[in-house]
Design a protein around this motif. Structure first.
Motif, mmCIF file in Angstrom:
data_model
loop_
_atom_site.group_PDB
_atom_site.id
_atom_site.type_symbol
_atom_site.label_atom_id
_atom_site.label_comp_id
_atom_site.label_asym_id
_atom_site.label_seq_id
_atom_site.Cartn_x
_atom_site.Cartn_y
_atom_site.Cartn_z
ATOM 1 N N GLU A 190 0.841 -1.198 0.000
ATOM 2 C CA GLU A 190 0.000 0.000 0.000
ATOM 3 C C GLU A 190 0.874 1.245 0.000
ATOM 4 N N GLU A 191 0.456 2.255 -0.770
ATOM 5 C CA GLU A 191 1.140 3.547 -0.796
ATOM 6 C C GLU A 191 0.262 4.575 -0.068
ATOM 7 N N VAL A 192 0.837 5.249 0.912
ATOM 8 C CA VAL A 192 0.075 6.228 1.698
ATOM 9 C C VAL A 192 0.910 7.491 1.861
ATOM 10 N N ASP A 193 0.195 8.622 2.122
ATOM 11 C CA ASP A 193 0.922 9.870 2.308
ATOM 12 C C ASP A 193 1.105 10.218 3.789
ATOM 13 N N LYS A 194 0.552 9.385 4.678
ATOM 14 C CA LYS A 194 0.758 9.611 6.101
ATOM 15 C C LYS A 194 0.555 8.317 6.879
ATOM 16 N N LEU A 195 1.213 8.271 8.034
ATOM 17 C CA LEU A 195 1.076 7.139 8.943
ATOM 18 C C LEU A 195 0.295 7.625 10.158
ATOM 19 N N THR A 196 -0.690 6.852 10.592
ATOM 20 C CA THR A 196 -1.533 7.280 11.703
ATOM 21 C C THR A 196 -1.604 6.206 12.778
ATOM 22 N N ALA A 197 -1.814 6.665 14.008
ATOM 23 C CA ALA A 197 -2.014 5.775 15.149
ATOM 24 C C ALA A 197 -2.863 6.499 16.172
ATOM 25 N N GLU A 198 -3.530 5.753 17.031
ATOM 26 C CA GLU A 198 -4.494 6.334 17.953
ATOM 27 C C GLU A 198 -3.867 7.350 18.899
ATOM 28 N N TYR A 237 3.616 3.388 14.694
ATOM 29 C CA TYR A 237 2.316 3.418 14.019
ATOM 30 C C TYR A 237 1.770 2.029 13.683
ATOM 31 N N PHE A 238 2.567 0.998 13.893
ATOM 32 C CA PHE A 238 2.111 -0.352 13.576
ATOM 33 C C PHE A 238 2.459 -1.293 14.728
ATOM 34 N N ASP A 239 1.613 -2.268 14.952
ATOM 35 C CA ASP A 239 1.828 -3.200 16.062
ATOM 36 C C ASP A 239 3.076 -4.051 15.864
ATOM 37 N N GLU A 240 3.347 -4.437 14.636
ATOM 38 C CA GLU A 240 4.484 -5.317 14.384
ATOM 39 C C GLU A 240 5.242 -4.858 13.147
ATOM 40 N N THR A 241 6.423 -4.283 13.361
ATOM 41 C CA THR A 241 7.295 -3.881 12.251
ATOM 42 C C THR A 241 8.565 -4.723 12.220
ATOM 43 N N PHE A 242 8.568 -5.810 12.987
ATOM 44 C CA PHE A 242 9.710 -6.714 13.054
ATOM 45 C C PHE A 242 10.992 -5.982 13.468
ATOM 46 N N ASP A 279 0.513 11.728 16.870
ATOM 47 C CA ASP A 279 0.197 12.622 15.756
ATOM 48 C C ASP A 279 0.567 11.942 14.446
ATOM 49 N N PRO A 280 -0.165 12.230 13.390
ATOM 50 C CA PRO A 280 0.154 11.612 12.100
ATOM 51 C C PRO A 280 1.570 11.963 11.643
ATOM 52 N N ASP A 281 2.199 11.020 11.008
ATOM 53 C CA ASP A 281 3.514 11.243 10.385
ATOM 54 C C ASP A 281 3.253 11.467 8.904
ATOM 55 N N ILE A 282 3.319 12.727 8.464
ATOM 56 C CA ILE A 282 2.944 13.084 7.096
ATOM 57 C C ILE A 282 4.182 13.116 6.209
ATOM 58 N N ALA A 283 4.102 12.438 5.092
ATOM 59 C CA ALA A 283 5.227 12.417 4.153
ATOM 60 C C ALA A 283 5.431 13.806 3.576
ATOM 61 N N GLN A 284 6.676 14.218 3.514
ATOM 62 C CA GLN A 284 6.976 15.541 2.963
ATOM 63 C C GLN A 284 6.605 15.590 1.485
ATOM 64 N N GLU A 285 6.493 16.787 0.973
ATOM 65 C CA GLU A 285 6.086 16.980 -0.424
ATOM 66 C C GLU A 285 7.015 16.215 -1.365
ATOM 67 N N GLY A 286 6.417 15.549 -2.326
ATOM 68 C CA GLY A 286 7.198 14.802 -3.321
ATOM 69 C C GLY A 286 7.608 13.418 -2.847
#
Length: 354
Positions: A244-252, A305-310, A255-262
Protein backbone atom coordinates in the motif's frame (compact mmCIF):
# COMPACT_ATOMS: atom_id res chain seq x y z
CA UNK A 1 83.93 -80.11 9.10
CA UNK A 2 81.47 -79.49 6.27
CA UNK A 3 78.56 -79.67 8.72
CA UNK A 4 80.23 -77.11 10.98
CA UNK A 5 80.86 -74.75 8.02
CA UNK A 6 77.28 -75.08 6.82
CA UNK A 7 75.97 -74.32 10.30
CA UNK A 8 78.25 -71.32 10.58
CA UNK A 9 77.08 -69.90 7.23
CA UNK A 10 73.44 -70.42 8.22
CA UNK A 11 73.98 -68.42 11.39
CA UNK A 12 75.69 -65.63 9.43
CA UNK A 13 72.76 -65.46 6.98
CA UNK A 14 70.22 -65.42 9.80
CA UNK A 15 71.98 -62.57 11.56
CA UNK A 16 72.18 -60.70 8.27
CA UNK A 17 68.45 -61.13 7.61
CA UNK A 18 67.52 -60.04 11.11
CA UNK A 19 69.69 -56.95 10.68
CA UNK A 20 67.96 -55.99 7.42
CA UNK A 21 64.53 -56.51 8.88
CA UNK A 22 65.19 -54.22 11.82
CA UNK A 23 66.85 -51.43 9.85
CA UNK A 24 65.23 -48.07 10.59
CA UNK A 25 62.87 -46.73 7.93
CA UNK A 26 61.11 -43.36 7.65
CA UNK A 27 57.61 -44.71 6.86
CA UNK A 28 56.75 -45.88 10.42
CA UNK A 29 57.51 -42.40 11.77
CA UNK A 30 55.15 -40.74 9.29
CA UNK A 31 52.49 -43.39 9.97
CA UNK A 32 52.82 -42.78 13.70
CA UNK A 33 52.30 -39.05 13.14
CA UNK A 34 49.22 -39.54 10.93
CA UNK A 35 47.63 -41.94 13.41
CA UNK A 36 48.23 -39.45 16.22
CA UNK A 37 46.40 -36.75 14.21
CA UNK A 38 43.23 -38.86 14.11
CA UNK A 39 43.06 -38.99 17.90
CA UNK A 40 44.39 -35.44 18.48
CA UNK A 41 47.36 -36.93 20.36
CA UNK A 42 49.60 -33.93 19.86
CA UNK A 43 52.22 -35.21 22.30
CA UNK A 44 52.81 -38.32 20.21
CA UNK A 45 52.63 -36.26 17.01
CA UNK A 46 55.30 -33.89 18.30
CA UNK A 47 57.58 -36.79 19.25
CA UNK A 48 57.84 -37.63 15.53
CA UNK A 49 59.65 -34.37 14.76
CA UNK A 50 63.32 -33.47 14.91
CA UNK A 51 62.51 -30.47 17.09
CA UNK A 52 60.12 -32.42 19.31
CA UNK A 53 57.32 -30.00 18.38
CA UNK A 54 54.89 -30.46 15.50
CA UNK A 55 53.74 -26.79 15.66
CA UNK A 56 50.19 -28.11 15.16
CA UNK A 57 47.58 -27.42 17.81
CA UNK A 58 44.45 -29.30 18.70
CA UNK A 59 41.72 -26.83 17.66
CA UNK A 60 39.34 -28.31 20.22
CA UNK A 61 41.27 -27.76 23.44
CA UNK A 62 39.56 -25.72 26.15
CA UNK A 63 41.98 -22.83 25.60
CA UNK A 64 41.34 -22.68 21.85
CA UNK A 65 37.61 -23.14 22.36
CA UNK A 66 37.44 -20.07 24.58
CA UNK A 67 38.98 -17.98 21.80
CA UNK A 68 36.27 -18.99 19.32
CA UNK A 69 32.61 -18.76 20.30
CA UNK A 70 31.76 -21.24 17.55
CA UNK A 71 33.47 -24.07 19.42
CA UNK A 72 30.53 -25.08 21.57
CA UNK A 73 30.40 -28.53 23.13
CA UNK A 74 28.03 -29.74 20.42
CA UNK A 75 30.17 -28.43 17.59
CA UNK A 76 33.32 -29.90 19.10
CA UNK A 77 31.75 -33.35 19.45
CA UNK A 78 30.48 -33.30 15.88
CA UNK A 79 33.74 -32.09 14.33
CA UNK A 80 35.89 -34.39 16.45
CA UNK A 81 33.90 -37.39 15.24
CA UNK A 82 34.23 -36.17 11.66
CA UNK A 83 38.00 -35.74 12.04
CA UNK A 84 38.36 -39.36 13.19
CA UNK A 85 37.02 -40.50 9.79
CA UNK A 86 40.20 -39.25 8.10
CA UNK A 87 42.14 -41.84 6.08
CA UNK A 88 45.55 -41.60 4.49
CA UNK A 89 47.78 -43.41 2.02
CA UNK A 90 51.57 -43.18 1.93
CA UNK A 91 53.03 -42.64 -1.52
CA UNK A 92 56.38 -43.78 -2.86
CA UNK A 93 59.31 -42.78 -0.67
CA UNK A 94 62.24 -40.99 -2.27
CA UNK A 95 65.44 -41.55 -0.29
CA UNK A 96 68.77 -39.77 -0.66
CA UNK A 97 71.18 -40.91 2.02
CA UNK A 98 69.89 -39.75 5.40
CA UNK A 99 67.04 -37.76 3.86
CA UNK A 100 63.68 -39.09 2.68
CA UNK A 101 60.59 -37.49 1.17
CA UNK A 102 57.24 -39.23 1.68
CA UNK A 103 54.05 -37.90 0.04
CA UNK A 104 50.90 -38.71 2.00
CA UNK A 105 47.43 -38.35 0.50
CA UNK A 106 44.72 -37.57 3.07
CA UNK A 107 40.99 -38.01 2.52
CA UNK A 108 38.84 -36.34 5.15
CA UNK A 109 35.39 -34.96 5.93
CA UNK A 110 34.74 -31.51 4.49
CA UNK A 111 32.31 -29.86 6.91
CA UNK A 112 32.72 -26.39 5.40
CA UNK A 113 29.17 -26.36 3.88
CA UNK A 114 27.70 -26.90 7.36
CA UNK A 115 29.98 -24.31 8.95
CA UNK A 116 29.32 -21.71 6.25
CA UNK A 117 25.56 -22.14 6.46
CA UNK A 118 25.64 -21.92 10.26
CA UNK A 119 27.86 -18.84 10.25
CA UNK A 120 25.55 -17.04 7.82
CA UNK A 121 22.54 -17.49 10.08
CA UNK A 122 24.55 -16.90 13.24
CA UNK A 123 25.87 -13.49 12.17
CA UNK A 124 22.41 -12.31 11.18
CA UNK A 125 20.87 -13.38 14.48
CA UNK A 126 23.83 -12.37 16.64
CA UNK A 127 23.73 -8.86 15.20
CA UNK A 128 20.10 -8.49 16.23
CA UNK A 129 20.78 -9.98 19.66
CA UNK A 130 23.68 -7.62 20.27
CA UNK A 131 21.37 -4.63 19.99
CA UNK A 132 18.69 -6.18 22.13
CA UNK A 133 20.97 -6.49 25.16
CA UNK A 134 20.94 -10.28 25.20
CA UNK A 135 23.19 -12.01 27.74
CA UNK A 136 26.58 -13.20 26.42
CA UNK A 137 25.82 -16.80 27.38
CA UNK A 138 22.85 -16.79 25.00
CA UNK A 139 25.08 -15.49 22.21
CA UNK A 140 27.60 -18.26 22.87
CA UNK A 141 24.94 -20.97 22.79
CA UNK A 142 23.33 -19.57 19.64
CA UNK A 143 25.92 -20.92 17.21
CA UNK A 144 25.74 -24.40 18.72
CA UNK A 145 21.99 -24.47 18.23
CA UNK A 146 22.18 -23.26 14.63
CA UNK A 147 25.16 -25.51 13.90
CA UNK A 148 23.42 -28.69 15.00
CA UNK A 149 20.35 -27.79 12.93
CA UNK A 150 22.59 -27.38 9.88
CA UNK A 151 24.20 -30.79 10.43
CA UNK A 152 20.78 -32.29 9.79
CA UNK A 153 19.87 -30.18 6.75
CA UNK A 154 23.21 -29.50 5.03
CA UNK A 155 25.35 -32.32 3.64
CA UNK A 156 29.08 -32.62 4.24
CA UNK A 157 31.47 -33.73 1.53
CA UNK A 158 34.96 -35.17 1.35
CA UNK A 159 38.23 -33.46 0.52
CA UNK A 160 41.58 -34.84 -0.57
CA UNK A 161 44.99 -33.26 -0.21
CA UNK A 162 48.60 -34.44 -0.43
CA UNK A 163 51.27 -33.36 2.03
CA UNK A 164 54.98 -34.06 1.58
CA UNK A 165 56.90 -35.05 4.70
CA UNK A 166 60.65 -34.59 4.72
CA UNK A 167 62.36 -37.00 7.10
CA UNK A 168 65.93 -36.90 8.44
CA UNK A 169 67.86 -39.86 9.83
CA UNK A 170 69.65 -39.08 13.08
CA UNK A 171 71.38 -41.71 15.22
CA UNK A 172 69.74 -44.46 13.18
CA UNK A 173 66.29 -42.96 13.89
CA UNK A 174 64.05 -41.18 11.41
CA UNK A 175 62.35 -37.92 12.39
CA UNK A 176 60.19 -35.45 10.46
CA UNK A 177 61.63 -32.06 9.62
CA UNK A 178 59.72 -28.87 10.43
CA UNK A 179 56.64 -28.59 8.24
CA UNK A 180 56.29 -25.84 5.67
CA UNK A 181 53.63 -23.20 6.17
CA UNK A 182 51.55 -24.77 3.39
CA UNK A 183 51.81 -28.22 4.96
CA UNK A 184 50.76 -26.87 8.38
CA UNK A 185 47.79 -25.14 6.79
CA UNK A 186 46.65 -28.32 5.02
CA UNK A 187 47.00 -30.45 8.15
CA UNK A 188 45.07 -27.87 10.18
CA UNK A 189 42.27 -28.14 7.65
CA UNK A 190 42.37 -31.94 7.83
CA UNK A 191 41.92 -32.14 11.61
CA UNK A 192 39.39 -29.28 11.70
CA UNK A 193 37.35 -30.57 8.72
CA UNK A 194 38.08 -27.40 6.72
CA UNK A 195 37.12 -24.86 9.38
CA UNK A 196 39.93 -22.54 8.27
CA UNK A 197 38.82 -22.65 4.64
CA UNK A 198 35.20 -22.14 5.61
CA UNK A 199 36.05 -19.06 7.66
CA UNK A 200 38.18 -17.67 4.85
CA UNK A 201 35.46 -18.28 2.27
CA UNK A 202 32.86 -16.67 4.49
CA UNK A 203 35.03 -13.60 4.99
CA UNK A 204 35.73 -13.35 1.27
CA UNK A 205 32.03 -13.25 0.39
CA UNK A 206 32.15 -9.52 0.98
CA UNK A 207 34.74 -7.30 -0.71
CA UNK A 208 35.21 -3.57 -0.65
CA UNK A 209 34.27 -1.75 -3.85
CA UNK A 210 35.68 1.63 -4.81
CA UNK A 211 32.97 3.50 -2.94
CA UNK A 212 33.71 1.64 0.28
CA UNK A 213 30.47 -0.35 0.23
CA UNK A 214 30.54 -4.07 0.96
CA UNK A 215 29.17 -6.20 -1.83
CA UNK A 216 28.90 -9.97 -2.24
CA UNK A 217 31.83 -11.32 -4.25
CA UNK A 218 30.02 -14.59 -5.01
CA UNK A 219 28.24 -15.01 -8.32
CA UNK A 220 24.61 -15.48 -7.35
CA UNK A 221 21.89 -17.18 -9.38
CA UNK A 222 18.82 -14.93 -9.12
CA UNK A 223 15.19 -16.03 -8.95
CA UNK A 224 12.00 -13.94 -9.07
CA UNK A 225 9.41 -14.46 -6.32
CA UNK A 226 5.96 -13.04 -7.19
CA UNK A 227 3.89 -11.18 -4.60
CA UNK A 228 2.05 -13.60 -2.35
CA UNK A 229 4.39 -16.54 -2.98
CA UNK A 230 6.09 -18.06 0.06
CA UNK A 231 9.91 -18.11 -0.06
CA UNK A 232 11.73 -20.63 2.12
CA UNK A 233 15.17 -19.53 3.31
CA UNK A 234 17.60 -21.23 5.70
CA UNK A 235 15.79 -20.24 8.92
CA UNK A 236 12.52 -18.58 7.89
CA UNK A 237 9.65 -18.73 5.43
CA UNK A 238 8.52 -15.35 4.14
CA UNK A 239 5.88 -13.89 1.84
CA UNK A 240 4.85 -10.35 0.83
CA UNK A 241 1.05 -10.46 0.98
CA UNK A 242 0.18 -6.80 0.52
CA UNK A 243 1.51 -3.43 -0.68
CA UNK A 244 0.00 0.00 0.00
CA UNK A 245 1.14 3.55 -0.80
CA UNK A 246 0.07 6.23 1.70
CA UNK A 247 0.92 9.87 2.31
CA UNK A 248 0.76 9.61 6.10
CA UNK A 249 1.08 7.14 8.94
CA UNK A 250 -1.53 7.28 11.70
CA UNK A 251 -2.01 5.77 15.15
CA UNK A 252 -4.49 6.33 17.95
CA UNK A 253 -2.12 7.94 20.43
CA UNK A 254 0.35 9.67 18.10
CA UNK A 255 0.20 12.62 15.76
CA UNK A 256 0.15 11.61 12.10
CA UNK A 257 3.51 11.24 10.39
CA UNK A 258 2.94 13.08 7.10
CA UNK A 259 5.23 12.42 4.15
CA UNK A 260 6.98 15.54 2.96
CA UNK A 261 6.09 16.98 -0.42
CA UNK A 262 7.20 14.80 -3.32
CA UNK A 263 7.37 11.65 -1.19
CA UNK A 264 5.16 8.84 0.10
CA UNK A 265 5.26 5.82 2.35
CA UNK A 266 5.22 2.26 1.06
CA UNK A 267 3.72 -0.21 3.54
CA UNK A 268 4.30 -3.90 2.84
CA UNK A 269 2.34 -6.58 4.65
CA UNK A 270 4.57 -9.59 5.25
CA UNK A 271 4.18 -13.04 6.78
CA UNK A 272 7.22 -14.63 8.40
CA UNK A 273 7.55 -18.08 9.96
CA UNK A 274 10.53 -19.35 11.96
CA UNK A 275 11.32 -22.82 10.59
CA UNK A 276 14.06 -23.66 13.09
CA UNK A 277 13.48 -25.52 16.35
CA UNK A 278 14.44 -22.60 18.59
CA UNK A 279 13.22 -19.04 19.16
CA UNK A 280 14.65 -16.76 16.51
CA UNK A 281 15.39 -13.06 16.99
CA UNK A 282 14.49 -11.28 13.76
CA UNK A 283 14.99 -7.64 12.78
CA UNK A 284 13.91 -6.12 9.49
CA UNK A 285 17.08 -5.28 7.61
CA UNK A 286 15.52 -5.71 4.16
CA UNK A 287 16.08 -2.68 1.95
CA UNK A 288 13.44 -1.81 -0.64
CA UNK A 289 14.25 -1.32 -4.32
CA UNK A 290 12.12 0.29 -7.02
CA UNK A 291 11.94 -0.13 -10.78
CA UNK A 292 14.82 2.34 -11.15
CA UNK A 293 16.94 0.17 -8.82
CA UNK A 294 16.97 2.90 -6.19
CA UNK A 295 17.47 1.57 -2.67
CA UNK A 296 15.58 2.58 0.49
CA UNK A 297 16.17 1.53 4.08
CA UNK A 298 13.33 0.61 6.48
CA UNK A 299 11.61 3.65 7.96
CA UNK A 300 12.75 3.81 11.58
CA UNK A 301 9.68 5.63 12.97
CA UNK A 302 7.26 3.05 11.61
CA UNK A 303 7.24 1.16 14.91
CA UNK A 304 5.17 3.97 16.48
CA UNK A 305 2.32 3.42 14.02
CA UNK A 306 2.11 -0.35 13.58
CA UNK A 307 1.83 -3.20 16.06
CA UNK A 308 4.48 -5.32 14.38
CA UNK A 309 7.30 -3.88 12.25
CA UNK A 310 9.71 -6.71 13.05
CA UNK A 311 12.03 -4.53 15.10
CA UNK A 312 13.98 -7.18 17.02
CA UNK A 313 11.01 -9.52 17.15
CA UNK A 314 11.21 -12.94 18.82
CA UNK A 315 9.78 -15.54 16.47
CA UNK A 316 8.67 -18.78 18.10
CA UNK A 317 9.22 -21.93 16.02
CA UNK A 318 6.57 -22.68 13.37
CA UNK A 319 4.20 -19.86 14.31
CA UNK A 320 3.42 -17.54 11.41
CA UNK A 321 3.67 -13.83 12.29
CA UNK A 322 2.10 -11.04 10.23
CA UNK A 323 3.53 -7.54 10.27
CA UNK A 324 4.67 -4.60 8.16
CA UNK A 325 7.78 -3.28 6.47
CA UNK A 326 7.57 0.50 5.94
CA UNK A 327 9.70 2.64 3.61
CA UNK A 328 9.84 6.37 2.77
CA UNK A 329 10.26 6.81 -1.00
CA UNK A 330 9.96 9.48 -3.72
CA UNK A 331 6.51 10.05 -5.19
CA UNK A 332 7.57 8.66 -8.59
CA UNK A 333 8.76 5.33 -7.15
CA UNK A 334 7.03 2.14 -8.35
CA UNK A 335 7.75 -1.53 -9.03
CA UNK A 336 8.87 -2.43 -5.51
CA UNK A 337 10.89 -5.49 -4.55
CA UNK A 338 13.13 -6.83 -1.76
CA UNK A 339 16.29 -8.86 -2.24
CA UNK A 340 17.69 -11.69 -0.16
CA UNK A 341 19.92 -14.77 -0.45
CA UNK A 342 19.70 -18.25 1.00
CA UNK A 343 22.54 -18.85 3.43
CA UNK A 344 24.95 -21.61 2.45
CA UNK A 345 23.95 -21.48 -1.23
CA UNK A 346 24.48 -19.23 -4.25
CA UNK A 347 20.72 -18.70 -4.59
CA UNK A 348 19.41 -15.12 -4.42
CA UNK A 349 15.88 -13.81 -4.78
CA UNK A 350 13.93 -10.72 -5.84
CA UNK A 351 10.70 -10.68 -3.85
CA UNK A 352 8.21 -8.52 -5.68
CA UNK A 353 5.59 -6.51 -3.78
CA UNK A 354 3.20 -5.87 -6.67
Amino acid sequence: MKKMLASFLAVIMLVSLVGCGSASKPEPTVTKFCDALKTFDMETASSCFVSGDSDIENPYTEENAEEQNIFTEQAIEYLTNCAKEMTYVLGETTTDGDKAVIPVTFTYVDASPVISAALGDYITQAFALAFSGTDDSVMEELFGTIFMEKTESVSTGTATTTVEFICIKQNDEWKIQELSADAQYEISNIISCNIAKALESFGDEFSEDNSGNSEPAEEYVWYDVPAGQVLELATIKMAITGCEEVDKLTAEYYDPDIAQEGTKFVVLTVEIENITKSTLDFNNDFNLYDSQDREYQPYSDALWYFDETFSYTELAPNIKTTGTFVYHVPADAQGYYLTTAKSGTNEAYCMYAQ
